[in-house]
Write a protein that holds these residues in place. Structure first.
Motif, PDB file in Angstrom:
ATOM      1  N   LYS A  29       0.828  -1.210   0.000  1.00 41.02           N
ATOM      2  CA  LYS A  29       0.000   0.000   0.000  1.00 41.02           C
ATOM      3  C   LYS A  29       0.864   1.262   0.000  1.00 41.02           C
ATOM      4  CE  LYS A  29      -3.933  -2.251   2.186  1.00 41.02           C
ATOM      5  NZ  LYS A  29      -4.802  -2.325   3.373  1.00 41.02           N
ATOM      6  N   ALA A  30       1.986   1.218   0.689  1.00 39.59           N
ATOM      7  CA  ALA A  30       2.888   2.372   0.739  1.00 39.59           C
ATOM      8  C   ALA A  30       3.507   2.673  -0.622  1.00 39.59           C
ATOM      9  CB  ALA A  30       3.989   2.130   1.768  1.00 39.59           C
ATOM     10  N   HIS A  31       3.515   1.676  -1.505  1.00 41.80           N
ATOM     11  CA  HIS A  31       4.100   1.851  -2.832  1.00 41.80           C
ATOM     12  C   HIS A  31       3.037   1.865  -3.929  1.00 41.80           C
ATOM     13  CE1 HIS A  31       8.202   1.608  -1.387  1.00 41.80           C
ATOM     14  NE2 HIS A  31       7.770   0.692  -0.542  1.00 41.80           N
ATOM     15  N   GLY A  32       1.798   2.209  -3.562  1.00 42.65           N
ATOM     16  CA  GLY A  32       0.731   2.334  -4.537  1.00 42.65           C
ATOM     17  C   GLY A  32       0.103   1.025  -4.961  1.00 42.65           C
ATOM     18  N   GLY A  33       0.380  -0.035  -4.244  1.00 42.07           N
ATOM     19  CA  GLY A  33      -0.172  -1.343  -4.590  1.00 42.07           C
ATOM     20  C   GLY A  33      -1.312  -1.729  -3.666  1.00 42.07           C
ATOM     21  N   TYR A  34      -1.552  -3.010  -3.605  1.00 39.95           N
ATOM     22  CA  TYR A  34      -2.638  -3.562  -2.803  1.00 39.95           C
ATOM     23  C   TYR A  34      -2.078  -4.569  -1.811  1.00 39.95           C
ATOM     24  CZ  TYR A  34      -5.503  -1.588  -6.485  1.00 39.95           C
ATOM     25  OH  TYR A  34      -6.088  -0.729  -7.374  1.00 39.95           O
ATOM     26  N   GLY A  35      -2.669  -4.604  -0.643  1.00 40.45           N
ATOM     27  CA  GLY A  35      -2.231  -5.550   0.361  1.00 40.45           C
ATOM     28  C   GLY A  35      -3.405  -6.203   1.050  1.00 40.45           C
ATOM     29  N   TYR A  36      -3.242  -7.464   1.371  1.00 41.08           N
ATOM     30  CA  TYR A  36      -4.266  -8.241   2.061  1.00 41.08           C
ATOM     31  C   TYR A  36      -3.618  -9.015   3.194  1.00 41.08           C
ATOM     32  CZ  TYR A  36      -6.720  -7.196  -2.214  1.00 41.08           C
ATOM     33  OH  TYR A  36      -7.292  -6.535  -3.278  1.00 41.08           O
ATOM     34  N   PRO A  41      -8.081 -19.831   6.626  1.00 39.65           N
ATOM     35  CA  PRO A  41      -7.959 -20.569   5.364  1.00 39.65           C
ATOM     36  C   PRO A  41      -8.964 -20.140   4.296  1.00 39.65           C
ATOM     37  CG  PRO A  41      -7.736 -22.078   7.194  1.00 39.65           C
ATOM     38  CD  PRO A  41      -8.143 -20.738   7.784  1.00 39.65           C
ATOM     39  N   ASN A  42     -10.184 -19.803   4.693  1.00 40.88           N
ATOM     40  CA  ASN A  42     -11.204 -19.426   3.698  1.00 40.88           C
ATOM     41  C   ASN A  42     -10.946 -18.048   3.085  1.00 40.88           C
ATOM     42  OD1 ASN A  42     -11.869 -18.000   6.036  1.00 40.88           O
ATOM     43  ND2 ASN A  42     -14.069 -18.171   5.674  1.00 40.88           N
ATOM     44  N   GLU A  43      -9.963 -17.305   3.596  1.00 44.19           N
ATOM     45  CA  GLU A  43      -9.620 -15.992   3.043  1.00 44.19           C
ATOM     46  C   GLU A  43      -8.536 -16.092   1.969  1.00 44.19           C
ATOM     47  OE1 GLU A  43      -8.304 -14.114   6.636  1.00 44.19           O
ATOM     48  OE2 GLU A  43     -10.305 -13.425   7.161  1.00 44.19           O
ATOM     49  N   ILE A  44      -7.892 -17.248   1.840  1.00 40.80           N
ATOM     50  CA  ILE A  44      -6.768 -17.376   0.915  1.00 40.80           C
ATOM     51  C   ILE A  44      -7.217 -17.242  -0.540  1.00 40.80           C
ATOM     52  CG2 ILE A  44      -4.953 -18.906   0.060  1.00 40.80           C
ATOM     53  CD1 ILE A  44      -4.816 -20.082   2.935  1.00 40.80           C
ATOM     54  N   LYS A  45      -8.219 -18.013  -0.939  1.00 42.56           N
ATOM     55  CA  LYS A  45      -8.649 -18.004  -2.341  1.00 42.56           C
ATOM     56  C   LYS A  45      -9.087 -16.608  -2.793  1.00 42.56           C
ATOM     57  CE  LYS A  45     -11.620 -20.197  -5.716  1.00 42.56           C
ATOM     58  NZ  LYS A  45     -12.728 -21.112  -5.977  1.00 42.56           N
ATOM     59  N   PRO A  46      -9.947 -15.896  -2.047  1.00 42.08           N
ATOM     60  CA  PRO A  46     -10.329 -14.548  -2.492  1.00 42.08           C
ATOM     61  C   PRO A  46      -9.133 -13.590  -2.590  1.00 42.08           C
ATOM     62  CG  PRO A  46     -11.840 -15.316  -0.798  1.00 42.08           C
ATOM     63  CD  PRO A  46     -10.726 -16.314  -0.869  1.00 42.08           C
ATOM     64  N   ALA A  47      -8.189 -13.708  -1.671  1.00 44.14           N
ATOM     65  CA  ALA A  47      -7.012 -12.836  -1.711  1.00 44.14           C
ATOM     66  C   ALA A  47      -6.169 -13.117  -2.953  1.00 44.14           C
ATOM     67  CB  ALA A  47      -6.178 -13.006  -0.449  1.00 44.14           C
ATOM     68  N   GLU A  49      -7.270 -14.441  -5.774  1.00 49.59           N
ATOM     69  CA  GLU A  49      -8.046 -13.989  -6.930  1.00 49.59           C
ATOM     70  C   GLU A  49      -7.884 -12.486  -7.125  1.00 49.59           C
ATOM     71  OE1 GLU A  49     -11.904 -15.497  -5.860  1.00 49.59           O
ATOM     72  OE2 GLU A  49     -11.553 -17.410  -6.872  1.00 49.59           O
ATOM     73  N   GLN A  50      -7.955 -11.720  -6.041  1.00 47.67           N
ATOM     74  CA  GLN A  50      -7.768 -10.267  -6.129  1.00 47.67           C
ATOM     75  C   GLN A  50      -6.349  -9.933  -6.571  1.00 47.67           C
ATOM     76  OE1 GLN A  50     -11.085  -9.259  -6.283  1.00 47.67           O
ATOM     77  NE2 GLN A  50     -10.077  -7.420  -5.540  1.00 47.67           N
ATOM     78  N   ALA A  51      -5.367 -10.638  -6.023  1.00 45.25           N
ATOM     79  CA  ALA A  51      -3.969 -10.393  -6.384  1.00 45.25           C
ATOM     80  C   ALA A  51      -3.744 -10.633  -7.873  1.00 45.25           C
ATOM     81  CB  ALA A  51      -3.053 -11.284  -5.548  1.00 45.25           C
ATOM     82  N   LEU A  52      -4.359 -11.672  -8.422  1.00 44.56           N
ATOM     83  CA  LEU A  52      -4.204 -11.961  -9.852  1.00 44.56           C
ATOM     84  C   LEU A  52      -4.824 -10.858 -10.704  1.00 44.56           C
ATOM     85  CD1 LEU A  52      -4.823 -15.811  -9.846  1.00 44.56           C
ATOM     86  CD2 LEU A  52      -2.646 -14.618 -10.241  1.00 44.56           C
ATOM     87  N   LYS A  53      -5.957 -10.312 -10.264  1.00 45.29           N
ATOM     88  CA  LYS A  53      -6.568  -9.185 -10.986  1.00 45.29           C
ATOM     89  C   LYS A  53      -5.639  -7.972 -10.961  1.00 45.29           C
ATOM     90  CE  LYS A  53     -11.346 -10.510 -10.098  1.00 45.29           C
ATOM     91  NZ  LYS A  53     -12.587 -10.178  -9.367  1.00 45.29           N
ATOM     92  N   HIS A  54      -5.072  -7.688  -9.804  1.00 44.38           N
ATOM     93  CA  HIS A  54      -4.162  -6.546  -9.691  1.00 44.38           C
ATOM     94  C   HIS A  54      -2.909  -6.765 -10.526  1.00 44.38           C
ATOM     95  CE1 HIS A  54      -6.808  -4.981  -6.715  1.00 44.38           C
ATOM     96  NE2 HIS A  54      -6.452  -5.828  -5.764  1.00 44.38           N
ATOM     97  N   GLU A  55      -2.413  -7.995 -10.548  1.00 40.90           N
ATOM     98  CA  GLU A  55      -1.219  -8.318 -11.332  1.00 40.90           C
ATOM     99  C   GLU A  55      -1.487  -8.076 -12.816  1.00 40.90           C
ATOM    100  OE1 GLU A  55       1.581 -10.393 -13.737  1.00 40.90           O
ATOM    101  OE2 GLU A  55      -0.495 -11.021 -13.577  1.00 40.90           O
ATOM    102  N   ALA A  56      -2.686  -8.419 -13.276  1.00 41.29           N
ATOM    103  CA  ALA A  56      -3.048  -8.195 -14.668  1.00 41.29           C
ATOM    104  C   ALA A  56      -3.051  -6.702 -15.002  1.00 41.29           C
ATOM    105  CB  ALA A  56      -4.413  -8.820 -14.961  1.00 41.29           C
ATOM    106  N   GLU A  57      -3.277  -5.870 -13.994  1.00 35.37           N
ATOM    107  CA  GLU A  57      -3.249  -4.405 -14.159  1.00 35.37           C
ATOM    108  C   GLU A  57      -1.842  -3.852 -13.960  1.00 35.37           C
ATOM    109  OE1 GLU A  57      -5.926  -3.155 -11.112  1.00 35.37           O
ATOM    110  OE2 GLU A  57      -7.680  -4.002 -12.093  1.00 35.37           O
ATOM    111  N   GLY A  58      -0.888  -4.736 -13.646  1.00 34.51           N
ATOM    112  CA  GLY A  58       0.482  -4.294 -13.420  1.00 34.51           C
ATOM    113  C   GLY A  58       0.706  -3.684 -12.053  1.00 34.51           C
TER     114      GLY A  58
END
Length: 73
Positions: A29-36, A41-47, A49-58
């Motif tokens: 977050k301090a470098h303009g990105g996203y953090g989770y 265990p049930n929070e891993i998959k959504p995190a 999935e979100q990380a992959l979306k952000h990665e696709a945006e660079g």
């Protein structure tokens, strides 16, 4: 020169206690990105999935996965 670090002294090489516990998601977050922060265990998959979306945006994403108190020796 022989190893002299904490892992060598304690025999704990993975999952060793860090204190105070850092909240790594804020590094992204301090470098303009996203953090989770994931602690269940049930929070891993959504995190991921979100990380992959952000990665696709660079965008940088950090998933701070909080492990259990398991401390192998």
């Amino acid at each position: 020169m022989p190893a002299t670090g904490a892992a060598k002294k304690t025999g704990v090489h993975f999952g060793a206690e860090i204190g105070p516990k850092p909240d790594y998601q804020h590094y992204a977050k301090a470098h303009g990105g996203y953090g989770y922060r994931v602690s269940q265990p049930n929070e891993i998959k959504p995190a991921v999935e979100q990380a992959l979306k952000h990665e696709a945006e660079g965008k940088l994403t950090v998933i701070d996965l909080v492990l259990s108190d398991f401390n192998p020796r």
